[in-house]
Design an enzyme around this catalytic site. Sequence first.
Site, PDB file in Angstrom:
ATOM      1  N   GLU A 115       1.055  -1.083  -0.123  1.00 27.32           N
ATOM      2  CA  GLU A 115       0.047   0.046   0.070  1.00 27.32           C
ATOM      3  C   GLU A 115       0.841   1.393  -0.009  1.00 27.32           C
ATOM      4  O   GLU A 115       0.595   2.365   0.655  1.00 27.32           O
ATOM      5  CB  GLU A 115      -1.088   0.087   1.298  1.00 27.32           C
ATOM      6  CG  GLU A 115      -1.933  -1.199   1.122  1.00 27.32           C
ATOM      7  CD  GLU A 115      -2.783  -1.131  -0.084  1.00 27.32           C
ATOM      8  OE1 GLU A 115      -2.939   0.040  -0.679  1.00 27.32           O
ATOM      9  OE2 GLU A 115      -3.315  -2.140  -0.593  1.00 27.32           O
ATOM     10  N   GLY A 116       1.892   1.515  -0.770  1.00 28.54           N
ATOM     11  CA  GLY A 116       2.805   2.388  -0.913  1.00 28.54           C
ATOM     12  C   GLY A 116       4.010   2.181   0.241  1.00 28.54           C
ATOM     13  O   GLY A 116       3.795   2.128   1.375  1.00 28.54           O
TER      14      GLY A 116
END
Length: 619
Positions: A463-464
């Site tokens: 998620e980044g």
Amino acid sequence: MPGYKAPVEDFLFLFHELLEIDKRDDLPGFAELTPDMTGAILEGGAKFCEDVLQPLNQVGDEHGCVLENGVVRTPPGFKEAFKAYADGGWNRLGAPEDAGGAGLPSIVTFAFTEMGMAANQAFAMYPGLTSAAYSALWATGEPWMKEHVAKRMIAGDWAGTMCLTEPHCGTDLKLMKTKAVEQEDGTYRLSGTKIFISGGDHDMTENIIHMVIAKIPDENGKLADDLSTVNFFMVPKVMVDQETGELKDRNGVTVGSIEKKMGIKGNATCVLNFDDAVAYRLGAPKKKDEGKAAEGGEKKKSKSAGMAGMFGMMNGARMGVGIQGIAIGEVAYQNGVTYANERLAGRALTGAENPDGPADPIMVYPDVRRLLMGSRSFVEGARALAMYVSMLFTTQVFAKDETERQEAADMAQLMTPIIKAYFTDKGFQAANDSMQVYGGHGYVRDHGMEQFVRDARINQVYEGANGIQALDLVARKMSAKGGRATMTYFGKVEGFIKENEGDEKMKPFIEPLKAGYARLGEAAGWLMENAPKNYNNAGAASYDILNIFGTVTLAWMWAQMAKVALAKLDEGTGNPAFYKRKLTLARYWMEREIPMTASYLERAKQGADGLMALDADAF
């Protein structure tokens, strides 16, 4: 086998004493959130997580998932647990009531998310991603999708995924090669490969709904090299009849492989191949709107509510991953405490504390306490911030006052990269420190501590990655809309300091908060002055500024909790041992963590020169 006890008492303190959620009757669903109601929900959820999910955690790690003849088999007990999860309604807590859900505010659902992730992160990711997928579908899908697809996902009959990453392309979506070609009937044919797909396939539900991003090629079949044609699609594993909702033929989605990975082995992380799979574009503008947009070029044409739904899904997922950092820190800490109180070794530095035994428990040693108190002070401070931001998610939509809605939206956006990155870094540290308490016993598999460390590590990556989140904070979130969110945050912290700096009992909490806040202000000022001179300065300072921001924000939370605890002790109400513990942990954060902001500031102010001086071929 490790154990887990859900922190119900702490959630109730945050709900009803710190945030006073039952007083927000201006927000839908909050007036009903009395202590009795939230207590019943949390106790029920705790029992399920403790009795059903936690015993399967090591099982999932030992067995993992297996790909057999194109079908993914989950670990023993997972399929039955998923059915029990759905039968108990735990997957429907936050779903809209008209979709078959309970319609509870996100502050309740995120609390349950933490308990599930602490008990069994690999399992809890399946319903967690399903929730993200059906929320996006409910917000952007066509009526038949809501009726025949989203409702089945909410019921627990079907599952969902997020399909973003490709072998050559992670954060930089411009490099995507997955394409979706429009057909005469309005559907699309989607082709490409997506990797790292959590819950990409499994045997727990009869259908899986994939939420996929892809590019729409131009009339010559060429893909744009920017984001102008990126769109959001629903791609079912098994086709669904739009009129009846009945399952039809398999779609063109197959599992290429299951990733062999470090942790969360009970979750099927898949490579998915899409071969002319039937796809439905989400939130697409109506034909007449597309015609008008065409006058402005393809870039206007491609923008849709679907993309807003995708970004909303991603932001919600980042919040969820941050909570995973809290969860893994909590469960690892709990087991570290158990071991520290049971393991005997040597004598206390000030004299024997267990004179009738052969040695003292290792809890007597200051360094063991450093490891454990650092973990607990992070976990409880982070939980307070997560619940506060969960409130903002509701406030930004439903508050009656426009200014309050705007402030809530700004603060939620600002806090998202901090929650994702800072929480997962500190959560990993908490897991690692709790494993350290066990010494060599923590390194072997019997006690389950090394699994916590392995499972926690992914939270910093997906998620980044956290370095990207730090850059997003300093390059986008802090400066967005003229720095409006940052100024709102500064105003809230300053206001709290001014309101309480005259209170002698609050001095141990206000003075350190004031010092940390001053360093955050200095870091922000340095960034404003030096980033325009060399953008690498922002990148070089981003991670240290993220750490200052996170440390100070948790200090702000701890100071607020200390104020409540002091008031309760003065009143003589509640559990005094609970409030005294809060004050001790608050002092720990102020005395041990806030001083770190000074070193983060000095590192940030060094700029990019030293980092960029070494030629690439000299590494």
